[in-house]
Write an enzyme that holds these catalytic residues in place. Sequence first.
Site, PDB file in Angstrom:
ATOM      1  N   HIS A 175       0.862  -8.751   2.760  1.00 33.77           N
ATOM      2  CA  HIS A 175       0.349  -7.500   3.029  1.00 33.77           C
ATOM      3  C   HIS A 175      -1.042  -7.842   4.062  1.00 33.77           C
ATOM      4  CE1 HIS A 175      -1.065  -3.446   2.919  1.00 33.77           C
ATOM      5  NE2 HIS A 175      -2.249  -3.813   2.127  1.00 33.77           N
ATOM      6  N   ASP A 195       0.860  -1.190  -0.078  1.00 37.84           N
ATOM      7  CA  ASP A 195       0.143  -0.009  -0.012  1.00 37.84           C
ATOM      8  C   ASP A 195       0.956   1.267   0.104  1.00 37.84           C
ATOM      9  OD1 ASP A 195      -2.129  -1.622   0.010  1.00 37.84           O
ATOM     10  OD2 ASP A 195      -3.195  -1.104   1.582  1.00 37.84           O
ATOM     11  N   HIS A 214     -10.444  -5.497   8.617  1.00 33.69           N
ATOM     12  CA  HIS A 214     -10.179  -6.443   7.748  1.00 33.69           C
ATOM     13  C   HIS A 214      -9.888  -7.867   8.632  1.00 33.69           C
ATOM     14  CE1 HIS A 214      -9.053  -3.317   4.954  1.00 33.69           C
ATOM     15  NE2 HIS A 214      -8.355  -2.888   5.530  1.00 33.69           N
TER      16      HIS A 214
HETATM   17 FE   LIG Z   1      -4.224  -2.469   2.404  1.00 36.81          FE
END
Ligand SMILES: [Fe+2]
Length: 458
Positions: free
Chosen positions: A309, A187, A319
């Site tokens: 990631h 990211d 998440h």
């Molecule tokens: Fe991400």
Amino acid sequence: MVMGIFTVAIVLLNIIELSNGAITSGYQRKSEPSMDLPLESFPPPPGHSAPEQVHITQGDHEGRGVIISWVTPKKHPGVVTYWEAGHEQKKHKTSSKTTHYKFYNYTSGYIHHTLIKGLKHDTKYYYEVGQHEVARRFHFTTPPPVGPDVPYTFGVIGDLGQTADSNQTLEHYVSNPQGQAMLFIGDLSYADDHPFHDNRRWDTWGRFVEKSAAYQAWIWTPGNHELDFAPELGESVPWKPFLHRYSVPYKESKSTSPLWYSIKRASAYIIVLNSYSAYGKYTPQYSWLEQELPKINRKQTPWVIVLLHSPWYNSNNYHYMEGESMRVMFEPWFVEHKVDIVFAGHVHSYERSERVSNIKYNITDGLSAPIRDSSAPVYITIGDGGNVEGIANNFIDPQPHYSAFREASFGHAILEIKNRTHAFYTWHRNHDNEPVAADSMWFYNRFWHPEEEPSTIR
Ligand SMILES: [Fe+2]
Ligand SMILES: *[C@@H]1O[C@H](CO)[C@@H](O)[C@H](O)[C@H]1NC(C)=O
Ligand SMILES: *[C@@H]1O[C@H](CO)[C@@H](O)[C@H](O)[C@H]1NC(C)=O
Ligand SMILES: *[C@@H]1O[C@H](CO)[C@@H](O)[C@H](O)[C@H]1NC(C)=O
Ligand SMILES: *[C@@H]1O[C@H](CO)[C@@H](O)[C@H](O)[C@H]1NC(C)=O
């Protein structure tokens, strides 16, 4: 007034102990909207079509290669001139591969990548990109030869973006003279959070990180914000801007994709995986990793560090469980091969796990709780670079026993490998001065010294 509240917050900094020694830091960064700094905050360097967005990464498997990348607004031959420090009379010139791309209605500048191999180890080099009046000069130092007791210090940053918080993270890291190479956990620019994935944000990000990335290798991990998958804009080929701009030495580790690969650097063996390419059985990434792990020679590179990631052990509601399917596929291998540390990003917060595994699980046996496992890695989530999406401050309560320390603050980490048995790790929150470690731990190598690590020093 603001300063007063801030001081009180620090004075009240209290740490809440939960059962099993799990700690949720009471330090709470004040919630405030994050905004990307204006485009004008990242001006191009002076000069007509001057080289910009200069960054380097390792260019081979052993550390004697470097890839130098940069952008020019106009078409120029991509020439790099380089020489060993103190040997200015012996300059070398190489040319680059140049590419460019379109994304929706954006057209990139000319993106140059130069691979230089066969450099001397542990040696400072100067290099110039561009020619004549717009040449710009930088330098880097190659890593020492690969070996079991070679000390080496890595920086660790994830989910950086380009806000005032991102700037603070990077400024702190740059102010620490120790970091020799950067493990970047994915990211990068967050261009895709802007309308039409405004790719000018890829350019501003490249200018933003140049102050570090032009001088030391940044090891790139792909994240979801690099996908740039936007069929609604007619952009249905994933990874387009990222792969044009960031070149990695994947073929050197027999990988068939720049989205997963490995390098050796000093005493570390670093494996980069991609959470967003197929990893099921028979897939290219699965087959590559299956062959890769047994190749690691711990007598040469004791420290095995994995970068990916999307975290596997995350106790934040953001998440939550997104990394689960990859964990099910690869965790038994990580335990079998005694991976030392797994760094993940994605969750915009900080968390460090105990050494745990959950590999007994199968669909019929009902055994699915993480247990202490001295062969398992420590999982560190460090998606706290400080991007436009803000902080992830919604931890699951109570803190699960596998989570050792967690805090909703922005920051970065430093991993100092001392020798084959010991590495010292520190996490630095942005709101402190750089020398303050808000979390730290002595890592004991899983191959050479698989003892339980002492309780953390804080
Ligand atoms: Fe991400
Ligand atoms: C980043 O922070 C540094 C140090 O505080 C400051 O000098 C610089 O102007 C900031 N950069 C941007 C783009 O705001
Ligand atoms: C791209 O399209 C958007 C939306 O129509 C517009 O605002 C922007 O100015 C365009 N950019 C270019 C470079 O044409
Ligand atoms: C699933 O776990 C049970 C209990 O440990 C075990 O007896 C069984 O063999 C496992 N099944 C497979 C296919 O591995
Ligand atoms: C490895 O480093 C640790 C920490 O600095 C030190 O205590 C230890 O003695 C070193 N081991 C060797 C064999 O030098």
